[in-house]
Scaffold this motif. Structure first.
Motif, PDB file in Angstrom:
ATOM      1  N   TYR A 212     -11.826 -10.591  -6.343  1.00 11.80           N
ATOM      2  CA  TYR A 212     -12.022  -9.166  -6.028  1.00 11.80           C
ATOM      3  C   TYR A 212     -11.922  -8.905  -4.849  1.00 11.80           C
ATOM      4  O   TYR A 212     -11.055  -8.287  -4.339  1.00 11.80           O
ATOM      5  N   PRO A 213     -12.730  -8.745  -4.716  1.00  9.32           N
ATOM      6  CA  PRO A 213     -13.261  -8.747  -2.444  1.00  9.32           C
ATOM      7  C   PRO A 213     -11.895  -8.718  -2.196  1.00  9.32           C
ATOM      8  O   PRO A 213     -11.290  -8.216  -1.455  1.00  9.32           O
ATOM      9  N   LEU A 214     -11.133 -10.300  -1.984  1.00  9.79           N
ATOM     10  CA  LEU A 214     -10.692 -10.630  -1.209  1.00  9.79           C
ATOM     11  C   LEU A 214      -9.019  -9.589  -1.656  1.00  9.79           C
ATOM     12  O   LEU A 214      -8.351  -9.350  -0.193  1.00  9.79           O
ATOM     13  N   PHE A 215      -8.292  -9.665  -3.171  1.00 12.57           N
ATOM     14  CA  PHE A 215      -7.640  -8.613  -3.452  1.00 12.57           C
ATOM     15  C   PHE A 215      -7.719  -7.028  -2.158  1.00 12.57           C
ATOM     16  O   PHE A 215      -7.219  -6.080  -2.341  1.00 12.57           O
ATOM     17  N   HIS A 216      -9.004  -6.538  -3.120  1.00 14.60           N
ATOM     18  CA  HIS A 216      -9.510  -6.208  -2.328  1.00 14.60           C
ATOM     19  C   HIS A 216      -9.192  -4.930  -0.905  1.00 14.60           C
ATOM     20  O   HIS A 216      -8.366  -4.173  -0.399  1.00 14.60           O
ATOM     21  N   GLU A 217      -9.913  -6.545  -0.475  1.00 17.69           N
ATOM     22  CA  GLU A 217      -9.142  -6.050   1.096  1.00 17.69           C
ATOM     23  C   GLU A 217      -8.000  -6.256   1.459  1.00 17.69           C
ATOM     24  O   GLU A 217      -7.421  -5.221   1.983  1.00 17.69           O
ATOM     25  N   ALA A 218      -7.422  -7.558   0.981  1.00 14.03           N
ATOM     26  CA  ALA A 218      -5.590  -7.487   1.400  1.00 14.03           C
ATOM     27  C   ALA A 218      -4.871  -6.487   0.919  1.00 14.03           C
ATOM     28  O   ALA A 218      -4.108  -5.743   2.154  1.00 14.03           O
ATOM     29  N   LEU A 219      -5.039  -4.872   0.472  1.00 15.92           N
ATOM     30  CA  LEU A 219      -4.558  -4.056  -0.372  1.00 15.92           C
ATOM     31  C   LEU A 219      -5.041  -2.815   0.726  1.00 15.92           C
ATOM     32  O   LEU A 219      -4.615  -2.094   0.962  1.00 15.92           O
ATOM     33  N   VAL A 220      -6.076  -3.555   1.222  1.00 12.40           N
ATOM     34  CA  VAL A 220      -6.533  -1.775   2.194  1.00 12.40           C
ATOM     35  C   VAL A 220      -5.385  -2.697   2.829  1.00 12.40           C
ATOM     36  O   VAL A 220      -4.773  -1.243   4.340  1.00 12.40           O
ATOM     37  N   SER A 221      -4.924  -3.422   3.698  1.00 16.98           N
ATOM     38  CA  SER A 221      -4.251  -3.276   5.065  1.00 16.98           C
ATOM     39  C   SER A 221      -2.674  -3.308   5.025  1.00 16.98           C
ATOM     40  O   SER A 221      -2.395  -4.290   4.335  1.00 16.98           O
ATOM     41  N   PRO A 222      -2.336  -2.736   5.505  1.00 18.42           N
ATOM     42  CA  PRO A 222      -1.369  -2.486   5.501  1.00 18.42           C
ATOM     43  C   PRO A 222      -0.059  -3.402   6.442  1.00 18.42           C
ATOM     44  O   PRO A 222       0.967  -3.890   5.283  1.00 18.42           O
ATOM     45  N   LYS A 223      -0.426  -4.055   7.068  1.00 14.94           N
ATOM     46  CA  LYS A 223       0.531  -5.654   7.089  1.00 14.94           C
ATOM     47  C   LYS A 223       0.662  -6.638   5.989  1.00 14.94           C
ATOM     48  O   LYS A 223       1.579  -6.943   5.899  1.00 14.94           O
ATOM     49  N   VAL A 224      -0.579  -7.126   5.177  1.00 14.73           N
ATOM     50  CA  VAL A 224      -0.201  -7.308   4.000  1.00 14.73           C
ATOM     51  C   VAL A 224       0.310  -7.052   3.061  1.00 14.73           C
ATOM     52  O   VAL A 224       0.824  -7.302   2.525  1.00 14.73           O
ATOM     53  N   ARG A 225       0.072  -5.883   3.017  1.00 16.73           N
ATOM     54  CA  ARG A 225       0.681  -5.061   1.724  1.00 16.73           C
ATOM     55  C   ARG A 225       2.442  -5.299   2.421  1.00 16.73           C
ATOM     56  O   ARG A 225       3.015  -5.668   1.301  1.00 16.73           O
ATOM     57  N   TRP A 227       3.855  -7.794   4.188  1.00 14.20           N
ATOM     58  CA  TRP A 227       4.101  -9.293   3.911  1.00 14.20           C
ATOM     59  C   TRP A 227       4.665  -9.424   2.514  1.00 14.20           C
ATOM     60  O   TRP A 227       5.533 -10.362   2.301  1.00 14.20           O
ATOM     61  N   LEU A 228       4.199  -9.132   1.158  1.00 16.14           N
ATOM     62  CA  LEU A 228       3.708  -9.598   0.275  1.00 16.14           C
ATOM     63  C   LEU A 228       4.337  -8.181  -0.441  1.00 16.14           C
ATOM     64  O   LEU A 228       4.920  -8.559  -1.727  1.00 16.14           O
ATOM     65  N   SER A 229       4.745  -7.191   0.007  1.00 10.04           N
ATOM     66  CA  SER A 229       5.470  -6.365  -0.620  1.00 10.04           C
ATOM     67  C   SER A 229       5.138  -5.357  -1.708  1.00 10.04           C
ATOM     68  O   SER A 229       6.308  -5.512  -2.600  1.00 10.04           O
ATOM     69  N   TRP A 230       4.098  -5.028  -1.438  1.00  4.10           N
ATOM     70  CA  TRP A 230       3.341  -4.695  -2.333  1.00  4.10           C
ATOM     71  C   TRP A 230       4.189  -2.776  -2.266  1.00  4.10           C
ATOM     72  O   TRP A 230       4.279  -1.944  -2.138  1.00  4.10           O
ATOM     73  N   GLU A 231       4.254  -2.624  -4.148  1.00  2.00           N
ATOM     74  CA  GLU A 231       5.548  -1.033  -4.683  1.00  2.00           C
ATOM     75  C   GLU A 231       3.612  -0.689  -5.062  1.00  2.00           C
ATOM     76  O   GLU A 231       3.446  -0.877  -6.408  1.00  2.00           O
ATOM     77  N   ASP A 232       3.805   0.489  -4.435  1.00  2.00           N
ATOM     78  CA  ASP A 232       2.680   1.584  -5.220  1.00  2.00           C
ATOM     79  C   ASP A 232       3.629   1.957  -7.018  1.00  2.00           C
ATOM     80  O   ASP A 232       2.757   2.000  -7.478  1.00  2.00           O
ATOM     81  N   GLY A 233       4.501   1.963  -7.030  1.00  2.00           N
ATOM     82  CA  GLY A 233       4.957   2.635  -7.929  1.00  2.00           C
ATOM     83  C   GLY A 233       4.838   1.330  -9.369  1.00  2.00           C
ATOM     84  O   GLY A 233       4.866   1.683 -10.633  1.00  2.00           O
TER      85      GLY A 233
END
Length: 359
Positions: A212-225, A227-233
């Motif tokens: 969990y801490p790794l996912f939490h930290e990853a999603l705080v970073s705009p560059k990681v989001r 890279w992985l094409s994170w979509e809030d929708g």
């Protein structure tokens, strides 16, 4: 006799109809004992059960009357009310400690009278509300930054349940748990991202609360989001290829020699470094090579940074040398003179190479 049954994110979930089953009860009790009850048990044994903080319970829904004794043909019987059952909303550790002490006493261990007295009537507060989200909020108030704080995964699990199953907004959940809406959204995203990995056929077995801490930290970073094409929708990583690469970094693997290796990324500090690694193609290639340690990718970034900052370092060196006085020069040791000569030769080589390229 009233029986109080466990139910919270620490002790695990069970359906309402399953709470009274011996297997569920015993499994929950075993988990709580394994969670480290010895100190609390010893405190109760030494000081008695001090009800400063009441155990909070609610009635278990769906209870039915029973017939006792079992009738035979022709008997006229009336239903007898079954023992009332309660679900513990807050206080599982204290209750489990009492249960442990009671089993010790039944096994022949002497306990103080003040401890024995509480076995017959444990003081509790009974909540009458039928609002399930209210029960969850009570646990959250105490355990999300409260008396015995839950780990990040348990608090995110509570946030996820309040938002997804009870349709509460981030603001509503935040006001109930004493957190900002921004932090609620971060925990919700991280939990959803973990659930996406849990749905992966290849990597689902490697999903644990420690991630969990790794996912939490990853999603705080705009560059990681990005890279992985994170979509809030959709609350998901949309780039399947990069997502699978990320999962591989968080999972144990078997190297080319057939040796099982731990995950390449194991700490949130390494996740933080991803934002600089992702800017360097060589470092990214090293990162994705599971045979190479994480430190190799980090070293490539630092080396590149050092190369980009050479001019400022030269200027700093020139300024320092310019301030050397006659006395300091006379007192230079042989090793220091050798370093200056080494610097002179390197500069001469660089200048000569540059002049050859220009001609």
């Amino acid at each position: 006799m009233r029986q109080i049954l466990p139910r919270n994110p620490v002790s695990g979930h069970a359906g309402a109809s399953q709470f009274s089953e011996d297997g569920v009860q015993n499994a929950a009790f075993a988990r709580l004992k394994a969670d480290g009850l010895t100190e609390l048990k010893q405190s109760i044994m030494s000081n008695g059960f001090v009800p400063v903080e009441r155990i909070v319970v609610r009635k278990l829904s769906g209870q039915a009357s029973v017939v006792d004794p079992v009738p035979t043909e022709g008997d006229v019987v009336e239903p007898v009310a079954a023992p009332e059952l309660f679900v513990v909303l807050e206080g599982n550790r204290r209750l489990a400690s009492l249960r442990w002490l009671k089993s010790d006493h039944e096994a022949g261990i002497d306990l103080p009278e003040q401890v024995l007295e509480v076995f017959d009537a444990v003081p509790v507060v009974v909540l009458e509300s039928d609002d399930e989200s209210a029960y969850l909020a009570i646990m959250g108030i105490r355990h999300v930054g409260g008396v015995k704080e839950w780990g990040g995964y348990q608090s995110a699990q509570l946030v996820h349940e309040l938002r997804k199953e009870h349709s509460l907004s981030a603001q509503d959940v935040g006001s109930r748990l004493g957190l900002s809406a921004v932090e609620i959204n971060r925990r919700y995203r991280a939990f959803e991202a973990m659930e996406q990995m849990r749905a992966s056929e290849e990597y689902s077995d490697h999903v644990t609360s420690e991630l969990y801490p790794l996912f939490h930290e990853a999603l705080v970073s705009p560059k990681v989001r990005t890279w992985l094409s994170w979509e809030d929708g959709s609350m998901s990583f949309e780039d399947e290829d990069e997502r699978e690469k990320f999962y591989s970094l968080l999972s144990p693997y078997t190297d080319t020699a057939g040796v099982k290796r731990p995950p390449k990324i194991t700490s949130y500090s390494e996740i933080r470094e991803l934002k600089t690694i992702l800017d360097n193609e060589d470092a990214v290639q090293s990162l994705l090579d599971l045979e190479k340690p994480f430190s190799d990718a980090s070293a490539l970034v630092k080396s590149a940074d050092a190369g980009r900052n050479w001019l400022s370092k030269i200027n700093a060196a020139l300024a320092a040398l310019d301030h050397l006085g006659i006395r300091e020069i006379r007192q230079l040791e042989d090793g220091q003179v050798e370093k200056l000569a080494e610097l002179r030769d390197l500069i001469a080589e660089i200048v000569e190479s540059r002049e050859q390229q220009a001609s």
